[in-house]
Design an enzyme around this catalytic site. Structure first.
Site, short mmCIF file in Angstrom:
data_model
loop_
_atom_site.label_atom_id
_atom_site.label_comp_id
_atom_site.label_asym_id
_atom_site.label_seq_id
_atom_site.Cartn_x
_atom_site.Cartn_y
_atom_site.Cartn_z
N CYS A 172 0.84 -1.21 0.00
CA CYS A 172 0.00 0.00 0.00
C CYS A 172 0.87 1.24 0.00
O CYS A 172 2.04 1.21 0.36
CB CYS A 172 -0.84 0.07 1.28
SG CYS A 172 -1.44 -1.50 1.87
N ASP A 173 0.23 2.34 -0.35
CA ASP A 173 0.88 3.63 -0.15
C ASP A 173 -0.21 4.68 -0.01
O ASP A 173 -1.36 4.44 -0.35
CB ASP A 173 1.81 3.98 -1.32
CG ASP A 173 2.77 5.10 -0.92
OD1 ASP A 173 3.68 4.80 -0.12
OD2 ASP A 173 2.60 6.24 -1.35
#
Length: 206
Positions: free
Chosen positions: A83-84
């Site tokens: 994720c980011d």
């Protein structure tokens, strides 16, 4: 799919406590690995493109650290979630503040204002190599954030470790939040609905 998900193993490629908590709340058991990448070396014009590129780069970095034979079980897929997230304020992308001054300036800007979080999730099936990614955006509107609240947040230090120095679920900030258009889990870095959708898609494309 049974509730204890016997058909696949899950790796969360993140060191975020919030993401860990959300994935646990979703009923998943998982192991943790984190990617050590130079996030500043990746630059994209649009925040949506940036967070997706970062999630994919994290996935590649983690995959290089997993020994080939380790995750290939006959009857099970191993899924890697990376994720980011960035905060977008007046069209500018905000990552983690580089100083106390910057954090203070960020939070002051939110007072009586509005910002957005753009979160990406990439799910990679390590058995088949299939990867699906997606992005979720949440708009956040604020009432006034008192100066003493800002100082307390900075003193405590958590805001220095998150994108845009933004922690809407924090007890000090919560009363200052006027409206959230979207879900809190997305703001915290792991949109549940998107994550579920990508897990299903990656498993379906075997």
């Amino acid at each position: 799919m049974e509730s204890n998900h016997p058909h696949f193993k899950l790796i969360l490629g993140s060191s975020s406590i919030a993401r860990r908590k959300i994935l646990t709340d979703m009923g998943y058991q998982f192991t943790l690995m984190s990617a050590d990448i130079d996030e500043k070396s990746i630059r994209k014009e649009k925040p949506e493109e940036l967070v997706l590129a970062l999630a994919e780069t994290k996935a590649e970095a983690i995959m290089q650290r997993i020994p080939d034979g380790e995750n290939i079980e006959e009857d099970k897929s191993t899924l890697l979630i990376t994720c980011d997230q960035v905060v977008v304020y007046e069209d500018a992308v905000r990552e983690k503040p580089s100083s106390v001054e910057e954090a203070r300036e960020y939070i002051r800007g939110y007072s009586k204002g509005h910002t957005a979080t753009v979160s990406s999730v990439a799910v990679t099936n390590l058995k088949t190599g299939v990867r699906k990614g997606g992005v979720d955006r949440v708009e956040i509107y604020f009432n006034e954030i008192p100066e003493e609240t800002i100082e307390k947040l900075i003193e405590e230090g958590m805001v220095l470790k998150v994108a845009g120095a933004l922690l809407i679920e924090h007890p000090l900030i919560l009363p200052c939040v006027k409206e959230v258009v979207g879900t809190t889990d997305s703001v915290m870095g792991l949109p549940k609905e998107l994550t579920e959708k990508l897990i299903k898609e990656v498993l379906a494309s075997t």
